[in-house]
Design a protein around this motif. Structure first.
Motif, PDB file in Angstrom:
ATOM      1  N   ILE A  35       3.574  11.440  42.855  1.00 39.25           N
ATOM      2  CA  ILE A  35       3.834  11.324  41.417  1.00 39.25           C
ATOM      3  C   ILE A  35       2.528  11.375  40.634  1.00 39.25           C
ATOM      4  N   VAL A  36       1.515  10.658  41.115  1.00 39.86           N
ATOM      5  CA  VAL A  36       0.225  10.654  40.426  1.00 39.86           C
ATOM      6  C   VAL A  36      -0.393  12.050  40.446  1.00 39.86           C
ATOM      7  N   TYR A  37      -0.330  12.716  41.596  1.00 43.37           N
ATOM      8  CA  TYR A  37      -0.896  14.066  41.695  1.00 43.37           C
ATOM      9  C   TYR A  37      -0.182  15.019  40.749  1.00 43.37           C
ATOM     10  N   GLY A  38       1.153  14.969  40.752  1.00 42.45           N
ATOM     11  CA  GLY A  38       1.903  15.845  39.858  1.00 42.45           C
ATOM     12  C   GLY A  38       1.644  15.522  38.400  1.00 42.45           C
ATOM     13  N   GLY A  39       1.487  14.231  38.076  1.00 45.13           N
ATOM     14  CA  GLY A  39       1.224  13.848  36.697  1.00 45.13           C
ATOM     15  C   GLY A  39      -0.122  14.329  36.202  1.00 45.13           C
ATOM     16  N   GLU A  40      -1.119  14.344  37.101  1.00 48.37           N
ATOM     17  CA  GLU A  40      -2.443  14.809  36.697  1.00 48.37           C
ATOM     18  C   GLU A  40      -2.421  16.277  36.281  1.00 48.37           C
ATOM     19  N   GLN A  41      -1.533  17.070  36.877  1.00 49.55           N
ATOM     20  CA  GLN A  41      -1.480  18.496  36.564  1.00 49.55           C
ATOM     21  C   GLN A  41      -0.969  18.769  35.155  1.00 49.55           C
ATOM     22  N   THR A  42      -0.266  17.773  34.575  1.00 49.13           N
ATOM     23  CA  THR A  42       0.293  17.974  33.232  1.00 49.13           C
ATOM     24  C   THR A  42      -0.682  17.598  32.127  1.00 49.13           C
ATOM     25  N   ALA A  43      -1.824  17.040  32.499  1.00 51.52           N
ATOM     26  CA  ALA A  43      -2.773  16.558  31.490  1.00 51.52           C
ATOM     27  C   ALA A  43      -3.831  17.597  31.124  1.00 51.52           C
ATOM     28  N   VAL A 121       8.389  25.618  20.586  1.00 52.82           N
ATOM     29  CA  VAL A 121       7.316  25.496  19.609  1.00 52.82           C
ATOM     30  C   VAL A 121       7.183  24.048  19.142  1.00 52.82           C
ATOM     31  N   PHE A 122       8.321  23.354  18.962  1.00 53.20           N
ATOM     32  CA  PHE A 122       8.288  21.955  18.506  1.00 53.20           C
ATOM     33  C   PHE A 122       7.531  21.063  19.493  1.00 53.20           C
ATOM     34  N   PHE A 123       7.893  21.148  20.777  1.00 56.16           N
ATOM     35  CA  PHE A 123       7.247  20.288  21.767  1.00 56.16           C
ATOM     36  C   PHE A 123       5.784  20.664  21.968  1.00 56.16           C
ATOM     37  N   MET A 124       5.476  21.947  21.902  1.00 59.93           N
ATOM     38  CA  MET A 124       4.081  22.361  22.073  1.00 59.93           C
ATOM     39  C   MET A 124       3.226  21.913  20.897  1.00 59.93           C
ATOM     40  N   ASN A 125       3.817  21.802  19.710  1.00 61.21           N
ATOM     41  CA  ASN A 125       3.074  21.315  18.552  1.00 61.21           C
ATOM     42  C   ASN A 125       2.833  19.806  18.612  1.00 61.21           C
ATOM     43  N   LEU A 126       3.669  19.097  19.389  1.00 59.87           N
ATOM     44  CA  LEU A 126       3.441  17.661  19.545  1.00 59.87           C
ATOM     45  C   LEU A 126       2.135  17.386  20.277  1.00 59.87           C
ATOM     46  N   PHE A 127       1.810  18.261  21.227  1.00 60.36           N
ATOM     47  CA  PHE A 127       0.562  18.147  21.998  1.00 60.36           C
ATOM     48  C   PHE A 127      -0.125  19.509  21.983  1.00 60.36           C
ATOM     49  N   PRO A 128      -0.714  19.878  20.860  1.00 59.86           N
ATOM     50  CA  PRO A 128      -1.281  21.230  20.726  1.00 59.86           C
ATOM     51  C   PRO A 128      -2.385  21.489  21.744  1.00 59.86           C
ATOM     52  N   VAL A 131      -0.974  21.157  28.285  1.00 66.53           N
ATOM     53  CA  VAL A 131       0.150  21.521  29.157  1.00 66.53           C
ATOM     54  C   VAL A 131       1.312  20.564  28.965  1.00 66.53           C
ATOM     55  N   PHE A 132       1.003  19.315  28.589  1.00 69.36           N
ATOM     56  CA  PHE A 132       2.046  18.300  28.497  1.00 69.36           C
ATOM     57  C   PHE A 132       3.138  18.683  27.503  1.00 69.36           C
ATOM     58  N   GLY A 133       2.770  19.349  26.407  1.00 69.56           N
ATOM     59  CA  GLY A 133       3.774  19.781  25.440  1.00 69.56           C
ATOM     60  C   GLY A 133       4.736  20.782  26.036  1.00 69.56           C
ATOM     61  N   ALA A 134       4.215  21.755  26.793  1.00 68.63           N
ATOM     62  CA  ALA A 134       5.077  22.727  27.466  1.00 68.63           C
ATOM     63  C   ALA A 134       5.934  22.056  28.526  1.00 68.63           C
ATOM     64  N   GLU A 135       5.372  21.042  29.215  1.00 72.34           N
ATOM     65  CA  GLU A 135       6.148  20.304  30.214  1.00 72.34           C
ATOM     66  C   GLU A 135       7.325  19.584  29.565  1.00 72.34           C
ATOM     67  N   LEU A 136       7.092  18.981  28.405  1.00 69.22           N
ATOM     68  CA  LEU A 136       8.184  18.291  27.708  1.00 69.22           C
ATOM     69  C   LEU A 136       9.285  19.268  27.299  1.00 69.22           C
ATOM     70  N   ALA A 137       8.888  20.455  26.848  1.00 69.24           N
ATOM     71  CA  ALA A 137       9.882  21.470  26.494  1.00 69.24           C
ATOM     72  C   ALA A 137      10.720  21.852  27.702  1.00 69.24           C
ATOM     73  N   CYS A 138      10.076  21.993  28.852  1.00 67.01           N
ATOM     74  CA  CYS A 138      10.786  22.340  30.086  1.00 67.01           C
ATOM     75  C   CYS A 138      11.719  21.216  30.514  1.00 67.01           C
ATOM     76  N   VAL A 139      11.223  19.965  30.453  1.00 65.96           N
ATOM     77  CA  VAL A 139      12.054  18.814  30.831  1.00 65.96           C
ATOM     78  C   VAL A 139      13.266  18.712  29.908  1.00 65.96           C
ATOM     79  N   PHE A 140      13.047  18.944  28.607  1.00 67.64           N
ATOM     80  CA  PHE A 140      14.175  18.886  27.673  1.00 67.64           C
ATOM     81  C   PHE A 140      15.199  19.966  27.983  1.00 67.64           C
ATOM     82  N   ALA A 141      14.732  21.161  28.333  1.00 68.36           N
ATOM     83  CA  ALA A 141      15.662  22.241  28.677  1.00 68.36           C
ATOM     84  C   ALA A 141      16.477  21.873  29.919  1.00 68.36           C
TER      85      ALA A 141
END
Length: 577
Positions: A35-43, A121-128, A131-141
């Motif tokens: 989990i920690v390794y995967g989380g680091e990739q989103t930062a 675009v909304f999630f990516m603008n939250l974290f311009p 990668v985390f913004g794109a990850e949130l968009a994917c998780v929401f989908a």
């Protein structure tokens, strides 16, 4: 017997680890490290996705599988929280239900590409730039492909709680909070667990669209099995598709053994029946943690905290309480509430009309509606065919817990099988033999959604009380009489839940199934799914909105005119107690 022989173990003895503690600790630490390794990739920065693009090297698949699995597990957690809140409001408040259930019909009918089109675009603008913004968009989908059937399942269970259990909760003067955790959640647990497994598998079906998607000029490609599959299809790399299938199978087997099988075995204690089941599901993982000494002792404070929270006598102030089903309905308040709903719906419809009328004509609307009826015909035919096949199979599996245990990973894998992976075979066969794409691409729509019916029927058969089985046996009910008098009435609410979600899933799958590609070969079937997919790829937002609106209207009307009356019939005539 000596006194020291019957004394409870001391704190030191309880905390002294045994061999099972060591094994369990290794598993827990391994999971935390992943989990920690995967989380680091989103930062990292978003530019890292261009520096290290998705590669078809099989050595990258373990890391891709970890990223995809973490997204799906996070989406499942969000889906469970959403399910508890949404289903409780809809089941407990008649006026809230008037809004929430039609809204749920609309939400499950909105295709995943529709959500992505307006949320990337909304999630990516939250974290311009991250990668985390794109990850949130994917998780929401992925969340939008998981949450609706879980919510329908819990709503159905809460509406069908046996009357004697309701009366018992009233006699014990349980508050709404206590009743929810002591009665509603335990009664809904068997069906909810199976629908959670189906949601996890359903997330795989749409993971290609959520990890590799282009909306107009915005391109988001996250490392994962879905983007790996999309690239393999683009490159016509059959070995890579085989590697992806193997990785999916291994991941599904892993989380089945480590997560879902223990949960299924644990949830079996919530079955509603007076006679103990002869064969209960088992799990080596659950047995492992039950045999630990130190870990179990350390979990006691958390168990005590959980028990204290569920025992809280929380009562809302009278002014804040939602109108429940027990009280006599107020026609005046109902009328005002209905006017408010109609006004809100009319306003939303007017805003959509204003947006569409600026660029589209009536001929565009007629065209979209015509495509919608073509897809509707496919959905009806495929749901009927899937019901004829999987209802008997689901009953047979559900009544045999040992067989259900063995077949559970296989069914999860089949349910997770993305339609995209079948594109090579379908495209090659259709092109080689000159077949009609309108007909032969249709099975792709039901490829992943038919399992909603199977999973819910299995859950219904598993929840069928043993005492009712014995009663049917004592009355010598066999053959067709046993089906019509015993098992079909018992599983009917579960089947309706599966059919509703399968229907909505088929509409969603039409986005993928009606447009199939293999390399430079593209096949398109006439239908609303192809209409939306083409408009999305072209960045034609007015037509995307029109297609989604038509799909929402058709799905909602279909549910209102067919599934809801059947659902009410099952609730009225077939309710236990």
């Amino acid at each position: 017997m000596a006194l020291q022989d019957i004394r409870p173990p001391t704190l030191g003895q309880a905390l002294r680890p045994n061999i099972w503690d060591v094994v369990a600790l290794i598993l827990v630490i391994g999971a935390l490290v992943l989990i920690v390794y995967g989380g680091e990739q989103t930062a990292g920065p978003l530019s890292a996705l261009d520096v290290a693009p998705v590669s078809l090297d099989p050595a990258n698949l373990p890391a891709y599988a970890l990223r995809t699995t973490m997204r799906m597990l996070l989406a499942i957690v969000c889906s469970i929280i959403f399910t508890f809140i949404y289903a409780a409001l809809a089941a407990k408040s008649r006026r809230a239900e008037m809004v929430l259930i039609p809204l749920l019909d609309i939400l499950q009918s909105v295709p995943i590409l529709g959500f992505l089109t307006f949320t990337v675009v909304f999630f990516m603008n939250l974290f311009p730039g991250r990668v985390f913004g794109a990850e949130l968009a994917c998780v929401f989908a992925i969340f939008t492909s998981q949450a609706w059937n879980m919510t329908f399942s819990m709503y159905q269970s809460m509406r069908n709680v046996p009357k004697d259990l309701e009366e018992a909760s009233q006699s014990f003067h349980l508050s709404g909070w206590q009743r929810f955790w002591r009665l509603d959640v335990p009664f809904a647990m068997p069906g909810l667990v199976w629908n959670t497994m189906m949601s996890m598998s359903g997330g795989w079906f749409f993971v290609v669209a959520s990890e590799a998607i282009t909306v107009g000029d915005t391109t988001v490609t996250l490392p994962g099995i879905g983007s790996y599959v999309a690239l393999a299809i683009q490159k016509q790399n059959l070995p890579a598709i085989g590697y992806a299938l193997l990785a999916m199978l291994l991941v599904i087997l892993a989380y089945d053994q480590l997560l879902f099988r223990p949960v299924v075995a644990w949830a079996d204690k919530f079955r509603f029946e007076q006679t103990a089941s002869a064969t209960a599901p088992s799990s080596w993982m659950l047995d492992l943690f039950r045999r630990t000494r130190a870990l179990r002792a350390l979990s006691y404070p958390f168990a005590a905290l959980n028990k204290s929270v569920s025992n809280l006598h929380i009562a809302l102030p009278t002014r804040l309480r939602l109108p429940t089903r027990r009280g006599p309905p107020s026609r005046l308040i109902d009328g005002v509430w209905l006017i408010f709903i109609v006004a809100g719906t009319g306003y939303a419809a007017w805003k959509v009309y204003e947006y569409l009328s600026a660029t589209l004509s009536i001929s565009d609307v007629v065209s979209a509606v015509g495509y919608g009826f073509i897809t509707l015909a496919r959905v009806v035919a495929l749901i009927a065919l899937a019901s004829l096949i999987w209802v008997p199979v689901g009953v047979w599996i559900g009544l045999r817990p040992k067989i259900a245990e063995r077949i559970q990973p296989l069914v999860q894998f089949l349910a997770a099988f993305p339609a995209n992976l079948a594109f090579p075979a379908f495209v090659v066969i259709i092109v080689r033999y000159g077949l009609n794409a309108d007909v032969w691409l249709s099975p792709l729509m039901i490829l992943g959604t038919q399992w909603y019916i199977l999973f819910n029927v299995i859950a219904g058969a598993r929840a069928f009380p043993t005492d009712l089985k014995e009663a049917a046996s004592s009355f010598h009910l066999k053959g067709w009489r046993w089906w019509t008098k015993a098992i079909l009435p018992g599983i009917f609410p579960y089947y309706i839940t599966g059919a509703i979600t399968a229907s909505g899933g088929s509409w969603n799958a039409s986005i993928v199934a009606e447009v199939a590609s293999w390399g430079d070969t593209h096949l398109t079937a006439s239908g609303l799914g192809a209409y939306i997919a083409t408009a999305t790829a072209d960045g034609d937002f007015p037509r995307v909105v029109l297609g989604i609106a038509v799909m929402c209207v058709l799905v909602t009307l279909f549910n209102r005119l067919l599934w809801r009356p059947l659902y009410a019939f099952g609730e009225r005539r077939l309710r236990l107690g």
